[in-house]
Design an enzyme around this catalytic site. Structure first.
Site, PDB file in Angstrom:
ATOM      1  N   LYS A 177       9.638   2.975  -2.117  1.00  0.00           N
ATOM      2  CA  LYS A 177       8.341   3.632  -2.308  1.00  0.00           C
ATOM      3  C   LYS A 177       8.332   4.979  -1.589  1.00  0.00           C
ATOM      4  CE  LYS A 177       3.344   2.821  -2.085  1.00  0.00           C
ATOM      5  NZ  LYS A 177       3.172   3.244  -3.498  1.00  0.00           N
ATOM      6  N   HIS A 208       5.386  -2.133   1.866  1.00  0.00           N
ATOM      7  CA  HIS A 208       5.964  -1.971   0.533  1.00  0.00           C
ATOM      8  C   HIS A 208       7.484  -1.928   0.612  1.00  0.00           C
ATOM      9  CE1 HIS A 208       1.853  -0.779  -0.632  1.00  0.00           C
ATOM     10  NE2 HIS A 208       2.231  -1.127  -1.842  1.00  0.00           N
TER      11      HIS A 208
END
Length: 249
Positions: free
Chosen positions: A145, A141
């Site tokens: 995040k 990600h």
């Protein structure tokens, strides 16, 4: 016309939802909830309790710390809610279960239709492979995040474990020099960098053969699209807890 209240309307996903809604003739935002005070084409409130507009559904892409209070306010207003926020605590999930006796609640750790079809595939092949194949999950990600591993990685792991005869113990990353890596362990590994929207790979590694099932999110639009489909689905449902498996039936 589906009348929507967006919780977290100025976050990354809230803005993505606004784009999708603006391109649709049968969706409209009647109010937004956000601590940030920006200009918008609809009224902005600090909390759902302050909103006075009539709506069909609340769609939430916010922060896990705010979901419990939002659910309470949805119960008070008798509003269905789509919870698309990840990283929820067990306490918050329990509150959602209790609230679902009063209102319809849709919850998924990942709103992508593709991820949820992947889950169905994993549950079909795992029983044939679990005895002879090590199973590992790698997720990637963007560097903003906060939670790791991702809620989706845990969703994939749980869906695999649900159909295993011998349940897997989760290992979050691997370090050390004396690892035995038994077959009853499932490694879950997190990568964070750049602007990767989301990538999940499930690896089945046996003797002399490897099977990989991979899902790549190329934009946040897929999550917005899934959340809006969930909102349309939830509008006419009775109180209860719903998920992507109900939407895909």
């Amino acid at each position: 016309m589906l009348h929507i209240i967006l919780n977290g309307c100025f976050g990354r996903m809230g803005q993505e939802l606004q784009k999708e809604i603006n391109n649709s003739e049968d969706l409209t935002v009647v109010a937004g909830i956000d601590r940030d005070r920006q200009e918008a084409d609809f009224p902005i409130y600090q909390t759902l309790a302050d909103a006075t507009e009539t709506a069909d559904v609340v769609i939430d892409f916010s922060h896990d710390s705010s979901v419990a209070a939002l659910v309470d306010q949805c119960v008070q207003k008798k509003l269905p809610v789509v919870v698309a926020t990840t990283g929820l605590s067990e306490k918050t999930k329990q509150k959602m279960q209790e609230a679902s006796r009063t209102i319809p609640i849709f919850y998924s750790a990942n709103m992508s239709l593709g991820i949820n079809v992947l889950i169905e595939a994993l549950q079909k092949i795992t029983p044939a492979l679990e005895e002879d194949f090590d199973i590992e999950i790698v997720e990637k990600h963007h560097n903003q995040k906060k939670d790791a591993p991702s809620g989706t990685a845990l969703l994939l792991a749980d869906s695999i474990n649900d159909v295993c005869q011998e349940k897997k113990d989760y290992v979050f990353g691997r370090s050390g020099k004396e690892n035995t890596n038994p077959i009853n362990e499932m490694g879950i590994h997190a990568v964070r960098g750049g602007t990767i929207p989301g990538e999940h790979t499930v690896i089945y590694a046996g003797n002399d053969e490897v099977i990989e099932l991979k899902h790549t999110a190329l934009s946040r639009g897929i999550f917005a699209n899934g959340a809006l489909k969930a909102g349309k689905f939830l509008k006419d449902q009775n109180p209860g807890m719903y998920s992507m498996s109900d939407l895909l039936k």
